[in-house]
Design an enzyme around this catalytic site. Structure first.
Site, short mmCIF file in Angstrom:
data_model
loop_
_atom_site.label_atom_id
_atom_site.label_comp_id
_atom_site.label_asym_id
_atom_site.label_seq_id
_atom_site.Cartn_x
_atom_site.Cartn_y
_atom_site.Cartn_z
N HIS A 273 1.32 -4.07 -6.85
CA HIS A 273 0.76 -2.86 -6.23
C HIS A 273 1.93 -2.04 -5.74
O HIS A 273 2.93 -2.59 -5.26
CB HIS A 273 -0.13 -3.24 -5.03
CG HIS A 273 -0.40 -2.08 -4.11
ND1 HIS A 273 -1.49 -1.27 -4.26
CD2 HIS A 273 0.30 -1.58 -3.05
CE1 HIS A 273 -1.46 -0.32 -3.32
NE2 HIS A 273 -0.38 -0.49 -2.58
N THR B 6 -1.59 1.04 -14.69
CA THR B 6 -2.45 0.05 -14.03
C THR B 6 -2.97 -0.99 -15.02
O THR B 6 -2.99 -2.17 -14.72
CB THR B 6 -3.63 0.77 -13.33
OG1 THR B 6 -3.09 1.72 -12.41
CG2 THR B 6 -4.51 -0.21 -12.59
#
EC number: 2.7.4.6
Length: 137
Positions: A115, A91
């Site tokens: 994402h 991330t």
């Protein structure tokens, strides 16, 4: 065949790297079963990320996701979800392995380019959020 959702976020769309990112998916053996470019409304972003509504970053996440167009895609293939998450990288792009999408195209933990669904159940729900079944082929 397993399916997962990918969103190319506004930062990556603005950098004009959508084609490079989609190529990574195909080069890894994933099929793009559906894809479209769209502008999320605030209501769309709030609904999609509702699971994070109580988190301190929620407001900033929603504002970021409506700051420009996104490209949503259904990726299909063997172990599609895990493969996509491996291609994306950590991330935080500073922690992402070299050669991953986030290491190559993301600027920060917030503007992190992509994402990807984090479970098969979430993938099913996220795909249904953006695509009618007839759009996936």
């Amino acid at each position: 065949m397993e399916q997962t959702l990918s969103i190319i976020k506004p930062d990556a769309v603005a950098k004009n790297v959508v084609g490079k990112i989609l190529d990574r998916f195909e080069s890894a053996g994933l099929k793009i079963a559906a894809t479209k470019k769209l502008q999320l409304s605030q209501a769309d972003a709030e609904a999609f990320y509702a699971v994070h509504a109580a988190r301190p970053f929620f407001k900033d996440l929603v504002e970021f996701m409506i700051s420009g167009p996104v490209v949503v895609s259904v990726l299909e293939g063997e172990n599609a979800m895990a493969k996509n998450r491996e291609l994306m990288g950590a991330t935080n792009p500073k922690e992402a392995a070299a050669g991953t999408i986030r290491a190559d195209f993301a600027d920060s933990i917030d503007a992190n380019a992509v994402h990807g669904s984090d479970s098969l159940e979430n993938a099913k729900n996220e795909i249904a959020f953006f695509f009618a079944q007839r759009e996936i082929c």
